[in-house]
Design an enzyme around this catalytic site. Structure first.
Site, PDB file in Angstrom:
ATOM      1  N   GLY A  70      17.962 -33.556  62.294  1.00  0.00           N
ATOM      2  CA  GLY A  70      16.922 -33.043  62.960  1.00  0.00           C
ATOM      3  C   GLY A  70      16.469 -33.696  64.084  1.00  0.00           C
ATOM      4  O   GLY A  70      16.960 -34.589  64.386  1.00  0.00           O
ATOM      5  N   CYS A  71      15.362 -33.105  64.686  1.00  0.00           N
ATOM      6  CA  CYS A  71      14.844 -33.555  66.018  1.00  0.00           C
ATOM      7  C   CYS A  71      14.275 -35.001  65.708  1.00  0.00           C
ATOM      8  O   CYS A  71      14.598 -36.002  66.490  1.00  0.00           O
ATOM      9  CB  CYS A  71      13.799 -32.572  66.668  1.00  0.00           C
ATOM     10  SG  CYS A  71      12.613 -32.051  65.745  1.00  0.00           S
ATOM     11  N   TYR A  72      13.165 -35.306  65.031  1.00  0.00           N
ATOM     12  CA  TYR A  72      12.702 -36.324  64.794  1.00  0.00           C
ATOM     13  C   TYR A  72      13.642 -37.415  64.399  1.00  0.00           C
ATOM     14  O   TYR A  72      13.660 -38.622  64.901  1.00  0.00           O
ATOM     15  CB  TYR A  72      11.428 -36.528  63.761  1.00  0.00           C
ATOM     16  CG  TYR A  72      10.231 -35.643  64.075  1.00  0.00           C
ATOM     17  CD1 TYR A  72       9.696 -36.164  65.463  1.00  0.00           C
ATOM     18  CD2 TYR A  72       9.616 -34.853  63.258  1.00  0.00           C
ATOM     19  CE1 TYR A  72       8.547 -35.670  65.633  1.00  0.00           C
ATOM     20  CE2 TYR A  72       8.377 -34.450  63.695  1.00  0.00           C
ATOM     21  CZ  TYR A  72       7.748 -34.619  64.748  1.00  0.00           C
ATOM     22  OH  TYR A  72       6.429 -33.978  65.304  1.00  0.00           O
TER      23      TYR A  72
END
Length: 347
Positions: free
Chosen positions: A154-156
């Site tokens: 994921g991005c986070y």
């Protein structure tokens, strides 16, 4: 060199659009299928006029049918689908002999029980979890090369994990003291009709959300635990900010007893000095989303606060690039035996 045939399943969202952009311009890829239930029959150029005139943009969207996707000759499939949906199609494509890079959360969590805890439903394909490789190219390049199923992070998590993993591996910080604060552009929520994401709701505003237990905590803590060799539980506070794309993360942790603060920079250098897409800014230099927007870079800076004894890690990435589509293509390049930077060097 013969081009690698690839498909994008779920190509009408923001991440799907980023994959289309990158793969149309990729020197070693032929995009043979792009799926969307809503856009079936329309061409990429019709849905995304910015791609008009680019070779391959005349490709028409099809339904996300695994047999139809395989019939195009695709040997790789990128899944840009919601969690819970990706696993079913991913399994079918694997059974048809394709190699799959999943950008949803469906294969990121090793433990089906943890997945159910954070995503509120039973895992749709628990038998595939042991096979899936968590696709951080700077951390698991060799595993990625040999894999047939990639769980793209994921991005986070990408913005938090890459600064922290080297420090945990070298026991430089106290794991229990980690606090991560992240701010993300609105595209991180996906391309959907949602009152809270309308322009007038987001513009000139910033707010925390998903606290205290954002879903990405599951994969973040899993990977931190692996690196530390002990159970790691952290505080993570994400925020929505009024920009289209980009994530900036500030993570703090207490320096372990007897550790020289300069060891932080040295550990980051050892981990990433040869990694093209990790730009180490050095001590005292904060990361800025403007410098990474539209790219596959993650910028990492750091400093030490002698008053509190805490390390401050600062990172920035494009949530649709290094945080999603770009990173998935980075893994694809490794799997296909290509230069890891192919199709990703725009700045």
């Amino acid at each position: 060199m013969e081009r690698v045939k690839a498909a994008i399943v779920g190509a009408s969202g923001y991440t799907g659009q980023e994959l289309v952009r990158r793969l149309l311009l990729h020197p070693h890829v032929e995009l043979t299928a792009a799926t969307s239930r809503q856009e079936e029959g329309r061409t990429l150029a019709e849905v995304y006029p910015r791609f008009a005139g680019i070779p391959g943009a005349e490709l028409a969207f099809i339904q996300p049918d695994p047999q139809a996707i395989a019939a195009t000759g695709a040997t790789f499939a990128f899944l840009a689908l919601p969690h819970g949906v990706a696993a079913e199609i991913g399994r079918a494509l694997l059974d048809l002999g394709l190699r799959v890079i999943d950008l949803s959360a469906d294969f990121r969590i090793h433990d089906a029980g943890v997945y159910e805890e954070f995503y509120d439903h039973a895992h749709p394909a628990p038998d595939l979890l042991a096979e899936a490789v968590y696709g951080l190219p700077e951390v698991r390049a060799d595993d990625i090369k040999a894999a047939r199923l990639i769980a793209s992070p994921g991005c986070y998590p990408t913005s938090i994990l890459l600064p922290l993993l080297p420090l945990l591996r070298e026991k430089l910080i106290v794991p229990a003291t980690i606090v991560a604060n992240s701010m993300s552009g609105v595209s991180g929520a996906g391309r959907k009709a949602d009152l809270s994401l309308l322009f007038c709701e987001c513009n000139e505003s910033a707010r925390a959300y998903g606290v205290p237990k954002h879903r990405h905590l599951s994969e973040i803590e899993q990977e931190l635990t692996i690196a530390a060799g002990e159970k790691v539980v952290i505080s993570f506070i994400p925020h929505l900010i009024p920009v289209n794309a980009g994530i900036v993360t500030t993570t703090t942790a207490t320096l372990a007893d007897g550790v020289d603060p300069e060891a932080i920079g040295a550990a980051l250098e050892r981990a990433y000095a040869g990694e093209f897409f990790v730009r180490l800014l050095g001590k005292g230099r904060p990361a800025d989303t403007k410098r990474v927007s539209g790219t596959n870079f993650i910028d990492i800076g750091w400093t030490h606060d002698p008053r509190t004894g805490r390390v401050i890690l600062m990172s920035a990435e494009d949530n649709l690039g290094k945080g999603a589509g770009g990173q998935a293509i980075q893994s694809f390049n490794l799997m296909a035996g290509l230069d890891p930077t192919a199709g990703l060097q725009s700045v």
